[in-house]
Design a protein around this motif. Structure first.
Motif, short mmCIF file in Angstrom:
data_model
loop_
_atom_site.label_atom_id
_atom_site.label_comp_id
_atom_site.label_asym_id
_atom_site.label_seq_id
_atom_site.Cartn_x
_atom_site.Cartn_y
_atom_site.Cartn_z
N LEU A 235 59.74 69.02 58.58
CA LEU A 235 60.83 68.67 57.68
C LEU A 235 61.02 67.16 57.71
N THR A 236 60.97 66.53 56.54
CA THR A 236 61.16 65.09 56.48
C THR A 236 62.55 64.80 55.94
N ILE A 237 63.28 63.99 56.69
CA ILE A 237 64.62 63.63 56.21
C ILE A 237 64.65 62.14 55.93
N GLN A 238 65.34 61.80 54.85
CA GLN A 238 65.41 60.39 54.47
C GLN A 238 66.72 59.79 54.95
N VAL A 239 66.61 58.67 55.66
CA VAL A 239 67.82 58.01 56.17
C VAL A 239 67.93 56.62 55.54
N PRO A 240 69.17 56.11 55.40
CA PRO A 240 69.37 54.91 54.60
C PRO A 240 68.84 53.61 55.20
N SER A 241 68.58 53.56 56.49
CA SER A 241 68.12 52.28 57.04
C SER A 241 67.51 52.49 58.42
N GLN A 242 66.88 51.45 58.90
CA GLN A 242 66.30 51.45 60.24
C GLN A 242 67.38 51.70 61.28
N PHE A 243 68.54 51.06 61.04
CA PHE A 243 69.65 51.22 61.98
C PHE A 243 70.05 52.70 62.12
N GLU B 158 57.48 75.94 66.05
CA GLU B 158 56.46 74.96 65.68
C GLU B 158 57.03 73.85 64.79
N ALA B 159 58.28 73.98 64.42
CA ALA B 159 58.84 73.04 63.45
C ALA B 159 58.83 71.62 64.00
N ARG B 160 58.66 70.67 63.10
CA ARG B 160 58.67 69.27 63.50
C ARG B 160 59.59 68.50 62.55
N LEU B 161 60.03 67.37 63.05
CA LEU B 161 60.92 66.53 62.26
C LEU B 161 60.24 65.21 61.99
N GLU B 162 60.45 64.66 60.79
CA GLU B 162 59.99 63.30 60.53
C GLU B 162 61.04 62.57 59.73
N TYR B 163 61.08 61.27 59.90
CA TYR B 163 62.05 60.48 59.15
C TYR B 163 61.36 59.71 58.04
N MET C 62 58.62 57.55 59.72
CA MET C 62 58.65 57.28 61.15
C MET C 62 58.68 58.60 61.90
N PRO C 63 58.03 58.66 63.03
CA PRO C 63 58.06 59.90 63.83
C PRO C 63 59.33 59.96 64.67
#
Ligand code: ADP
Ligand code: MG
Length: 477
Positions: A42-50, A74-79, A97-98
């Protein structure tokens, strides 16, 4: 049918919303967008590096566990981090980003119930334990250097300093630090521990919350190894027990603590305790414990005044390499008066908002962000006020509401109170549970469901709940 990433994320949010307090939920989770679900990633989008860094530092465990709960082991997360805002015609520029979670987490750690903090390592499992090997469980950021002195905490801080230079060797034994939430009790108690360790690395220092102590005790009493438990604690040179108000009504744990206290005190070792009220007001604690607390020094912590609040903010900014106009710092220090934790929360929200909008922090932004912190004219409803209303309505004593009685009227009153607390306050299920003698969030979920079910089937029950709902609404106006 395969679920979309939005559907999965929505489910995750539902879980997270119940665990995280309202303000951080709004700040850190609402701005997240689920953008992709492929091969169980699952890829989640975040507004900034911070945002990315903050989530990784504070919520990676929670995110990982929740996603695994929805999508399986087995689920994985990515940003995906937005590096440049888009325009109506162009997508924003992003980088992927991982996360650290999937790398470090073993499957055995994915068990529910969820907790946000990492579980404290059980300090008892090391065979043939030597004192120096005991992990002190201290947070190394909580030092004297990072603890600003003001009129509000001068006595406690100085006593703490004295104790840390000569643990067990002063009349401040035990040292009891007491005061309201977010005023720095845990910080100061841990600063003492860290300072002792700095001066004498071989001393065995242990920090434990009373809650943790009670849970460990219960584990050990089940297995009939209470003596191991008590012996372990008797090895400690400086024992820090946080939030001893949790000992109320935990009789057996108090007996164990009493034995440990006596041993440590008699061997010239140091005890440091914190509490949310003065020892004399600690209902539910045995008199023999209370009288021992009087042997040492009780020092209170008060709400910091404006100057101290300014100093705390300025130090936090310096430590994090942040800058903002003096007028904004003043505005925050002036308006957030409740406690230091809220002060920090306001600062963090400001940073989050400025990074979200790619805008420098100015007074206008501060006013907008602080609106949600500064109490508005309508009254805030608290769990305590709802408890009080329900007790009066059903004529049930307050302490009965918290205890583990199974009498039907009381069980129902308790369930209704939890239900109202969930609907009228912004507290998480976890916090609500804690207000009912330390029950966990699943009990609260169960209570809310029971109330809903009963309202469907029992008319007089429904009338009572509706009448109470109206009372709570009136009280809020
Ligand atoms: P309590 O245990 O009383 O609820 P904490 O020790 O958890 O409060 O403090 C809440 C937050 O405020 C922590 O992050 C702590 O570092 C910070 N804090 C409290 N008092 C001070 C102080 N005098 N100087 C710097 N930071 C403080
Ligand atoms: Mg604390």
């Amino acid at each position: 049918m395969n679920k979309t990433c939005e559907q999965v994320w929505e489910k995750c949010l539902n879980i997270i919303r119940d665990i995280v307090e309202w303000q951080p939920f709004k700040t850190w989770f609402e701005p997240i967008k689920a953008v992709q679900l492929e091969n169980n990633v699952l890829t989640i989008q975040v507004p900034s590096q911070f945002f990315y860094e903050y989530l990784e530092e504070h919520y990676v465990g929670l995110l990982g566990k929740t996603i695994k709960r929805e999508l399986g082991k087995e689920a994985r997360l990515e940003y995906r981090i937005v590096v440049e805002n888009g325009t109506p015609h162009q997508h924003p520029k992003t980088v992927n980003m991982p996360t650290q979670f999937t790398k470090h987490q073993k499957d055995s750690e994915v068990d529910f119930p969820l907790t946000i903090q990492n579980p404290v390592k059980n300090p008892f499992v090391i065979p043939g334990i030597k004192r120096v090997q005991i992990d002190s469980q201290l947070n190394h950021n909580y030092t004297f250097e990072s603890f600003i002195e003001g009129d509000c905490n001068r006595v406690a801080r100085r006593a703490g300093k004295t104790v840390s230079d000569k643990p067990g060797g002063t009349s401040f034994n035990p040292l009891v630090i007491y005061g309201g939430v977010g005023l720095g009790k845990t910080h100061l108690a841990q600063a003492i521990g860290n300072e002792v360790k700095r001066q004498s690395p071989n001393k065995a220092v242990l920090y434990v919350s009373a809650e943790k102590f009670i849970n460990q005790f219960i584990d050990h009493s089940k297995n009939n190894i209470i003596n191991d438990f008590i012996h372990f604690y008797q090895l400690i040179d400086v024992l820090i027990v946080d939030d001893i108000q949790f000992f109320a009504r935990a009789e057996k744990s108090q007996d164990a603590f009493f034995a440990i206290f006596n041993h440590i005190h008699q061997s010239g070792k140091q005890l440091i305790l914190t509490s949310d009220k003065p020892p004399k007001d600690l209902d539910g604690l045995q008199e023999r414990l209370l009288s021992r607390f009087r042997w040492g020094l009780s020092a209170d912590m008060q709400i910091p005044d404006f100057e101290t609040r300014m100093e705390i903010l300025e130090m936090k900014m310096r430590n994090d390499g942040l800058e903002m106009p003096k007028e904004v710092v003043k505005y925050v220090a002036y308006n957030i008066q409740s406690n230091v934790r809220e002060l920090e929360g306001a600062l963090i929200s400001l940073l989050a908002q400025s990074s979200l909008n790619r805008k420098d922090i100015d007074l206008e932004l501060a006013k907008r962000v602080l609106k949600s912190f500064v109490k508005t004219s309508s009254k805030e409803i608290t769990i305590e006020s709802i408890q009080k209303m329900v007790c009066e309505y059903f004529d049930v004593p307050y302490d009965k509401l918290l205890q583990k009685t199974r009498k039907r009227e009381i069980v129902q009153a308790r369930q209704i109170t939890m239900y109202l607390a969930k609907s009228f306050t912004k507290n998480s299920l976890k916090t609500i549970g804690e207000h009912f003698g330390g029950r966990d969030h699943t009990t609260v979920i169960h209570s809310c469901q029971t109330v809903k079910d009963l309202m469907d089937t029992d008319n007089s029950f429904r009338d009572s709940v509706i009448e109470l709902q109206q009372k709570v609404q009136l009280a809020a106006m």
